[in-house]
Each structure stands twice: as structure tokens, then as C-alpha cells.
Design an enzyme around this catalytic site. Structure first.
Site, PDB file in Angstrom:
ATOM      1  N   HIS A   1       0.850  -1.200   0.000  1.00 41.04           N
ATOM      2  CA  HIS A   1       0.000   0.000   0.000  1.00 41.04           C
ATOM      3  C   HIS A   1       0.886   1.250   0.000  1.00 41.04           C
ATOM      4  O   HIS A   1       1.374   1.692   1.026  1.00 41.04           O
ATOM      5  CB  HIS A   1      -0.899  -0.012   1.234  1.00 41.04           C
ATOM      6  CG  HIS A   1      -2.008   0.992   1.207  1.00 41.04           C
ATOM      7  ND1 HIS A   1      -2.080   2.008   0.277  1.00 41.04           N
ATOM      8  CD2 HIS A   1      -3.103   1.130   1.993  1.00 41.04           C
ATOM      9  CE1 HIS A   1      -3.162   2.730   0.509  1.00 41.04           C
ATOM     10  NE2 HIS A   1      -3.797   2.215   1.544  1.00 41.04           N
TER      11      HIS A   1
ATOM     12  N   HIS B   1      -2.672   6.918  -0.980  1.00 39.82           N
ATOM     13  CA  HIS B   1      -3.719   7.509  -0.135  1.00 39.82           C
ATOM     14  C   HIS B   1      -3.267   7.989   1.240  1.00 39.82           C
ATOM     15  O   HIS B   1      -3.981   7.844   2.229  1.00 39.82           O
ATOM     16  CB  HIS B   1      -4.881   6.533   0.011  1.00 39.82           C
ATOM     17  CG  HIS B   1      -5.634   6.361  -1.279  1.00 39.82           C
ATOM     18  ND1 HIS B   1      -6.545   5.356  -1.476  1.00 39.82           N
ATOM     19  CD2 HIS B   1      -5.591   7.053  -2.441  1.00 39.82           C
ATOM     20  CE1 HIS B   1      -7.041   5.442  -2.697  1.00 39.82           C
ATOM     21  NE2 HIS B   1      -6.471   6.474  -3.304  1.00 39.82           N
TER      22      HIS B   1
ATOM     23  N   TYR C   1      -0.944   7.058   3.358  1.00 41.43           N
ATOM     24  CA  TYR C   1      -0.336   6.203   4.361  1.00 41.43           C
ATOM     25  C   TYR C   1       1.184   6.320   4.303  1.00 41.43           C
ATOM     26  O   TYR C   1       1.729   7.122   3.555  1.00 41.43           O
ATOM     27  CB  TYR C   1      -0.838   4.767   4.202  1.00 41.43           C
ATOM     28  CG  TYR C   1      -2.298   4.645   4.589  1.00 41.43           C
ATOM     29  CD1 TYR C   1      -2.687   4.684   5.931  1.00 41.43           C
ATOM     30  CD2 TYR C   1      -3.297   4.548   3.616  1.00 41.43           C
ATOM     31  CE1 TYR C   1      -4.010   4.620   6.295  1.00 41.43           C
ATOM     32  CE2 TYR C   1      -4.637   4.483   3.983  1.00 41.43           C
ATOM     33  CZ  TYR C   1      -4.993   4.514   5.316  1.00 41.43           C
ATOM     34  OH  TYR C   1      -6.313   4.457   5.673  1.00 41.43           O
TER      35      TYR C   1
END
Length: 343
Positions: free
Chosen positions: A152, A155, A157
Site C-alpha cells: 500500500h 492515499h 499512508y
């Protein structure tokens, strides 16, 4: 004379590395917040099994890599993020980030981030340990039965906080230049690929997004540099969010496109962000993406590929239940099509 029915591009087979996909409609890694005590529950099995098709690709929701990555209640195991209360962290420590800048806006699930403590800038000497946490988490995921791991890097993070120059104000080898800001992400890609094999690794990126005040002054250059760098590792896929998605639940008009990144990447390219049936078909037909990722519509329509196939009406999603912890409402209660109703 009957006309020949056109096969939808979204429903054509695709070979992704060693995986033979029967269609190109992919479930997005949606944050669902339905775990209790940071442990997945039986209702999670139902949720994913509802959306399973033979030869379909489901990307499970994000999960953190260690107990220092917990930022939101009711997530699978742990979750990585700068939006974090000191109460979530071991021994009351501050959450980690590329920077010590505090947030000033609402998080995607409507939480007022002014209630959260400012993050702590991750020390240069601490970064190898975080990279190692990703490596171990990837190994654990594969040992648990997952076919692969999506890193990930989107967004807002942790990885995204290193990539974006509006957050990353470091002066060491992980900050400043584009190459330096991408170093952390690529070290993670290298470690995870070495651990489980590059043919099991994907990464999600959102260079154009500004989630959690995590934006970049030149997202086109950032996205292009990342995919060109990823080619060196031979990973399975790159999953990128469209420029029209700047923040959660918000779409904008923009002439910007993922096409330069798509053309530069050697592996499978996944596109996400506000897609419907027709523009998803067009993206595949025009070779702008190999696979198209659906979030809200796949959430509300567990049989989404079938609905696309017969052009059936779609269930409306209920945004107010996206981030609740109910094991049924807004999770496993969206109805399937009734193809053979009782007369």
C-alpha cells in the site's frame, strides 16, 4: 436475423503472470473496519466469498505490518497511517511518519484529526526495521494462504508520506530529490520481492491524490519515476489511482491521465478510481489498463461481474455505512440479482 452479442472487454480473460484470470473486474482493497480486537472475524469470510468468482481477482483490505502501524479501530490485524492517536501505539508513543507535520483536516471516515497527536519523524536508522517489518508481513501473508501481496503506497499512508514532497521535508537520503523520496518505497519493494518472489508482488500508488494533506507538486513526474523504477524489480503489477480522485469520495474534472505511467510500466497495469461499466470497458478496449478496479460498486454489488455481463441495474451504495463496525449492515447485506424470481 440475430445479431452477434459483443463480448465486453471487461469480461475477457487475462493472464497475469502465473494467474489465469477469467475477467478483468477487480475488487478494490476497501477499508472495512469490521475486525474486532484486530483479528478478522467469520463475517469477513462471508464478505469476500460473496464477491468471489472463478478466476476473479480480489484485493483484500489493507492491513498493517506491526503493532506500530495501528491508526484506526476495527481493522484487520494492524493498519498503517499518519492519522493516529497515541493511544493506538505501543507504550503511548507518537505515530511515525516521514515528517513531524500535524494534520489539519478530516480523515476519509470523517474523524476530526485535530484530536490526534502529531506524528514523529522516523529516524534514518529506524527505516531498515520498518522495511524489514514489510518483509516479514509479506512472508506471513503468503504462509497464511494469500496468493500474493499488494504494497500500500497510496492515499496518505506511510509510504505515500515519503513519496510526496508536500509532506516529506526530510534532509537525509530519504528526502529532497525525487529519487530520494522514492527510496523508501523501492527498498520495501526490493525486500518483499526477495522474500516472496516478484511474481507475487503488486503495489498501489496514487501520485495525483491528496489524501490526508499528502499531495505532490509534480505528480506526473512522481508516477513516471516510480513505474520506471519498479520495472527493475519485475513485480507482477502496478495498481494506480486515476488523477480524477483527489480525495476520498471526491472526483474532479482533469485533463491529466495515467497513460504515460501505463505505457512505461512493463507488468500488468491496474487502474482504479470512479469507474463504471462503460468507461471500464473503454479503458480495457483502448489499452489504457489491463484490469479495472472497483470499490464502491463492488461493495454494493457482490455479483458485479454478472451485473456488468447482462447490463443489470446496480444496487446503490450507502456511504454512511462504509466505516461502521457492524458485521452485517453495509457489509454482507447488499442483495444479489434474482435471476429466476418466483412467478
Amino acid at each position: 436475423m440475430a445479431t452477434e452479442q459483443r463480448t465486453l472487454p471487461l469480461l475477457t480473460p487475462y493472464k497475469m503472470g502465473k494467474f489465469d484470470l477469467s475477467h478483468r473486474v477487480v475488487l478494490a482493497p476497501l477499508t472495512r473496519q469490521r475486525s474486532y480486537g484486530n483479528v478478522p472475524q467469520p463475517h469477513a469470510i462471508l464478505y469476500y466469498s460473496q464477491r468471489t468468482t472463478k478466476g476473479g481477482l480480489l484485493i483484500a483490505e489493507a492491513t498493517g505490518i506491526s503493532d506500530t502501524a495501528q491508526g484506526i479501530f476495527f481493522l484487520q490485524i494492524w493498519h498503517c497511517g499518519r492519522v493516529s492517536n497515541t493511544g493506538f501505539q505501543p507504550n503511548g508513543q507518537a505515530p511515525i511518519s516521514s515528517s513531524d507535520k500535524p494534520l489539519h483536516s478530516l480523515s476519509p471516515n470523517g474523524v476530526n484529526t485535530n484530536k490526534f497527536s502529531p506524528p514523529r519523524r522516523l529516524g534514518t536508522e529506524e527505516i531498515p526495521q520498518v522495511v524489514n517489518d514489510f518483509r516479514i508481513a509479506a512472508r506471513n501473508a503468503v504462509e497464511a494462504g494469500f496468493d500474493g501481496v499488494e504494497i500500500h503506497g497510496a492515499h496518505g499512508y506511510l509510504i505515500d508520506q515519503f513519496l510526496k514532497d508536500e509532506v516529506n521535508d526530510r534532509t537525509d537520503q530519504y528526502g529532497g530529490s525525487l529519487e530520494n523520496r522514492c527510496r523508501f518505497a523501492l527498498e520495501i519493494v526490493a525486500a518483499v520481492s526477495k522474500e516472496i518472489g516478484a511474481d507475487r508482488v503488486g503495489i498501489r500508488l496514487s501520485p495525483f491524490a491528496d489524501h490526508g494533506e499528502c499531495g505532490d507538486s509534480n505528480p506526473e513526474a512522481l508516477g513516471l519515476h516510480m513505474v520506471q523504477s519498479l520495472n527493475k524489480y519485475g513485480i507482477l503489477y502496478c495498481h494506480m489511482v486515476e488523477p480524477r480522485i483527489k480525495r476520498s469520495g471526491e472526483e474532479i474534472e482533469t485533463p491529466k491521465s495515467l497513460l504515460p505511467m501505463r505505457n512505461a510500466f512493463n507488468g500488468t497495469f491496474l487502474a482504479a478510481g470512479g469507474y463504471g461499466r462503460e468507461d471500464g470497458n473503454n479503458a480495457v478496449e483502448e489499452n489504457r489498463a489491463d484490469l479495472v478496479v472497483y470499490g464502491r460498486w463492488f461493495l454494493a454489488n457482490p455479483d458485479l461481474p454478472r451485473r456488468f455481463e447482462i447490463d443489470a441495474p446496480l444496487n446503490k451504495y450507502d456511504r454512511s455505512t462504509f466505516y461502521t463496525s457492524d458485521r452485517v449492515v453495509g457489509y454482507t447485506d447488499y442483495p444479489f440479482l434474482e435471476l429466476n424470481p418466483t412467478v
